[in-house]
Design an enzyme around this catalytic site. Structure first.
Site, PDB file in Angstrom:
ATOM      1  N   ASP A 373       0.823  -1.196   0.000  1.00 18.95           N
ATOM      2  CA  ASP A 373       0.000   0.000   0.000  1.00 18.95           C
ATOM      3  C   ASP A 373       0.864   1.255   0.000  1.00 18.95           C
ATOM      4  O   ASP A 373       1.869   1.338   0.715  1.00 18.95           O
ATOM      5  CB  ASP A 373      -0.911  -0.008   1.231  1.00 18.95           C
ATOM      6  N   GLU A 402       1.592  -0.255  -4.864  1.00 23.01           N
ATOM      7  CA  GLU A 402       0.582   0.732  -5.226  1.00 23.01           C
ATOM      8  C   GLU A 402       1.308   2.071  -5.289  1.00 23.01           C
ATOM      9  O   GLU A 402       1.631   2.680  -4.279  1.00 23.01           O
ATOM     10  CB  GLU A 402      -0.535   0.794  -4.176  1.00 23.01           C
TER      11      GLU A 402
END
Length: 637
Positions: A373, A402
Site C-alpha cells: 500500500d 501501489e
C-alpha cells in the site's frame, strides 16, 4: 435496486496526482532544486556492472561542485564538500545544461559512476552540491510528506512556493534525511506472476462465517462481518472463476473496517479470525492452486500502535525515532494528513527492521507475497532492502507496489519491486470504455507507448476498479456491455489482470466515492459481496470464459502484438496477440452502431463473444453489435 446514475464526479482516482494543480506542483518541485529522482543506469544493477548516478541542479540552487558519497557495507555514507568521512567520495561532472520554460531557468545534469559490486551488495549513497565561494551545501533528498503550518526542518527555503496551490493554505514538504540505495542481484520477477489472474478480496465485505449473514452496521464504514473462515468456505467459487492468486485486504489488528491502520503487524485481527484460520485458508488455497498475497502498509500505522503511543509519551524514546515529528507530540507526518495514521520513517533502522521482519514472518508461514500500500511513501532504499530480505525467505515471493504516480516514478521501482499496479492504464481503459473521452486511435497510441516505456523485467497488473475508486459498472451507468467490453480488452493485454471482488457478478454502489461536498468516501465501493440469486449469472459465466481463454492462450499475451484496425469514426478496434497458429485476434466495437470487420485473411475461429448477436460468417466477416467484442483464435494453416 442500486441507482446506477453517476453523481457529479465523473471519476476519481485517489493519490498525489489526482488533479492538474497537484501534478504541476510535483513537476515544479522535481525540477527547481537539487533532484536525483532515483536516476541510476542501469536501473537494476547486476553483479559486475558499474552504475552511473545522475543529479539535476535547478535554477533555485547555485552550485559549481557536486559529489557522491557511497558505502558497500550497509553503513550510512557521510562527507562534506567532496571529502568522505564514511565510505568513498566521487566527484560528479556536469554532463548537460538545458532550458526549462516552466521554471524560466536552466537545469543542469551532473553524473558520476560507482564501480561494479558483487551480488548481494547493498550500495548506499548520498549526493551533495555546493558553490565553492559559499559555505552552504545542498543535499539531494526525496520528499517524505507534506504538512501545513510552520516550516519544518530540512526544508529548502523555496519549498512552500513550489507546493503552493491557489486557494489552499501553504504546504511544506518534509524531506528525507536518509541515503539512497540499490541492491546488486540477479533476482527476476517470479514466473508465476506473469501468468497470474489476481482476485482482490476486501475481507470484511466478502463472506461471513459459514451459515451466518452479513451484519448491518449503521454506516458504511462499520463492520459487515466478513471473516477468513467465510473466505475459506468460498474458495471453490474463486477457483471455479479461474483465479490463480488471492489478494487479501489487510488482516492485521486494526480499529477500522479497512485495516490500513494496523496496531500489530505480527498478528491477525480477531474480528476476521485467528492465526489458525489463516493457516487453514493458506492450506486450502494452495491445495486449489491459489497463491495468497497480503496487503501490507509499510508507510503508516495506527495511532493506537504501541510504538506510536510510546513515541508520544516520550520524545527521547527509541520509538520516537520511528516517526517524523515536526513539533512533538501533536504534529507529525501522517498518511495524507490523517492524524490517526502516523507515517513511519522507513529509513529509521528500528522501524525498518520491524516492518521487514514482520513481512518475513508472514512469508515463513506460507504467504506468497505482498501488495504494498502507498509504496511511494517509504524510500526506495527501504524497498531495496525489503525485496532482498523477503526473497531470502521465499525466492518466489512477490512485491507489487501501489504507486499512484507518474510512469516515470513507477519505472524507478525496477529491481526494487516486481511491479506496480497500472493506474495509468486503468484511467485509459475507463476513458475509452466508460466516458468516451478518447477513441480507439488515442487508446492504441497510448498503449503502444506505455508497453514500450516499461519494457524490462517489471510487471504492471491491470484493473478496472478497486476499493479506493468508483466501481466500473457504476461509473458506466450500469451498462454491463461496457464492462464486458473493457474486461475483454483487459484480459488480452500482456500483464496479469486483477478482478476486484464482485465486479464479475455486477456488484455496484449507491453513490460517488467523492461527494458533491468534496469529501472522499471510498467505502461506497466496498459494499458486501453478492451471493446466490443476487449475482448476475450471465456476467459471471462471461468472466469464467474470459479467464479460461486467458489461461488457455498464455503464450499469445506475451508474444508479438500488432494493431489491425483503430478507427474513431466507427469505434472499431482490433489487434492480434501472438503470431501464427494459436494467436488471438481481438475485435472491439466501442461505438453505438452495428459494425462489420473483415477477418477473412486471418483464418480464425470465434472463441468468445462479449454479448449477443456477435457472429463470424463463413467468409470471415465478423458482425459486432454496438458495444460488443470478440476474441478469435487463428487456426493452423
Amino acid at each position: 435496486m442500486i441507482d446506477q446514475t453517476p453523481a457529479p464526479s465523473a471519476d476519481f482516482v485517489f493519490g498525489t496526482q489526482a488533479t492538474d494543480a497537484l501534478r504541476l506542483a510535483q513537476l515544479r518541485a522535481a525540477r527547481a532544486g537539487l533532484a536525483h529522482a532515483q536516476r541510476i543506469d542501469p536501473p537494476d544493477p547486476r553483479p559486475g556492472e558499474p552504475v552511473t548516478v545522475a543529479l539535476s541542479i535547478g535554477p533555485r540552487v547555485a552550485a559549481d561542485h557536486a559529489a557522491c558519497y557511497y558505502t558497500t557495507d550497509g553503513s550510512e555514507p557521510a562527507g562534506a564538500r567532496g571529502v568522505a568521512t564514511t565510505g568513498t567520495a566521487l566527484a560528479l561532472t556536469r554532463t548537460a545544461v538545458e532550458w526549462d520554460t516552466l521554471l524560466w531557468g536552466y537545469v543542469e545534469t551532473w553524473a558520476a559512476t560507482i564501480p561494479p559490486q558483487p551480488a548481494g551488495t547493498l550500495v548506499r549513497y548520498r549526493l551533495e552540491a555546493w558553490l565553492a565561494r559559499a559555505d552552504a551545501s545542498h543535499w539531494a533528498s526525496e520528499i517524505a510528506g507534506v504538512i501545513g503550518g510552520e516550516q519544518p526542518a530540512h526544508a529548502e527555503p523555496f519549498d512552500a512556493e513550489l507546493f503552493a496551490v491557489p486557494g489552499q493554505p501553504p504546504l511544506w514538504p518534509v524531506r528525507r534525511t536518509g541515503s539512497y540505495a540499490y541492491h546488486v542481484d540477479t533476482e527476476p520477477v517470479p514466473a508465476w506472476l506473469r501468468d497470474a489472474v489476481i482476485y482482490q478480496v476486501f475481507v470484511d465485505r466478502f463472506a461471513p462465517d459459514p451459515g451466518r449473514p452479513f451484519a448491518s452496521p449503521a454506516a458504511l464504514d462499520g463492520f459487515y462481518g466478513g471473516t477468513l473462515r467465510g473466505l475459506t468456505e468460498r474458495l471453490d467459487y474463486i477457483a471455479a472463476l479461474g483465479a490463480t492468486c488471492l489478494w487479501l485486504s489487510p488482516i492485521f489488528p486494526s480499529p477500522s473496517h479497512h485495516g490500513y491502520d494496523a496496531t500489530d503487524y505480527q498478528a491477525v485481527e480477531p474480528r476476521l479470525g485467528s492465526a489458525a484460520d489463516l493457516r487453514a485458508l493458506l492450506d486450502a488455497a494452495h491445495a486449489r492452486g491459489l497463491r495468497v498475497v497480503l496487503d501490507y502498509a509499510a508507510n503508516h500505522i495506527s495511532s493506537e500502535h504501541p510504538a506510536f503511543r510510546a513515541a508520544q509519551a516520550d520524545a527521547e524514546s527509541a520509538a520516537a525515532r520511528w516517526f517524523t515529528f515536526t513539533r512533538w507530540p501533536a504534529h507529525y507526518l501522517s498518511f495524507f494528513g490523517v492524524a490517526h495514521m502516523p507515517q513511519i520513517d522507513s529509513d529509521s533502522p528500528p522501524a525498518r527492521a520491524y516492518m521487514i521482519e514482520s513481512a518475513c514472518g508472514w512469508l515463513a508461514q506460507g504467504v506468497d507475497g505482498f501488495r504494498l500500500d502507498y509504496a511511494n511513501g517509504p524510500s526506495h532504499a527501504f524497498w531495496s532492502q525489503f525485496r532482498a530480505a523477503t526473497r531470502a525467505i521465499r525466492p518466489d515471493s512477490i512485491t507489487l507496489g501501489e504507486v499512484v504516480e507518474t510512469p516515470v516514478l513507477q519505472r524507478t521501482y525496477l529491481g526494487r519491486l516486481d511491479g506496480c499496479l497500472d493506474f495509468v492504464l486503468m484511467q485509459a481503459l475507463r476513458q475509452l470504455f466508460v466516458f468516451g473521452s478518447i477513441g480507439p486511435v488515442a487508446f492504441d497510441d497510448f498503449l503502444s507507448r506505455h508497453l514500450a516505456f516499461f519494457a524490462g523485467d517489471f510487471t504492471l497488473p491491470s484493473f478496472l476498479d478497486n476499493h479506493d475508486m468508483n466501481r466500473f459498472l457504476w461509473a458506466a451507468g450500469g451498462d454491463v456491455r461496457r464492462l464486458r467490453l473493457a474486461a475483454l480488452c483487459q484480459f488480452t493485454l500482456p500483464h496479469p489482470p486483477i478482478v476486484y471482488y464482485g465486479t464479475e457478478v455486477g456488484l455496484s454502489q449507491a453513490r460517488d466515492v467523492r461527494y458533491a461536498d468534496g469529501g472522499g468516501h471510498p467505502e461506497e465501493s466496498r459494499l458486501p459481496m453478492l451471493w446466490g440469486a443476487a449475482q448476475d449469472q450471465a456476467l459471471l459465466a462471461f468472466y469464467r470464459q474470459l479467464i479460461a481463454l486467458r489461461r488457455r492462450h498464455s503464450l499469445a499475451w506475451r508474444g508479438e502484438r500488432a494493431t489491425l484496425l483503430a478507427d474513431d469514426a466507427s469505434g472499431l478496434y482490433a489487434y492480434r496477440c501472438g503470431a501464427g497458429a494459436g494467436a488471438v485476434i481481438v475485435a472491439l466495437n466501442t461505438g453505438e452502431a452495428l459494425q462489420r470487420c473483415d477477418l477473412a485473411a486471418h483464418g480464425c475461429a470465434l472463441a468468445l463473444a462479449s454479448g449477443d448477436g456477435v457472429e463470424l460468417s463463413a467468409d470471415g466477416e465478423l458482425l459486432l453489435p454496438a458495444l460488443t467484442g470478440a476474441a478469435l483464435v487463428v487456426a493452423a494453416s
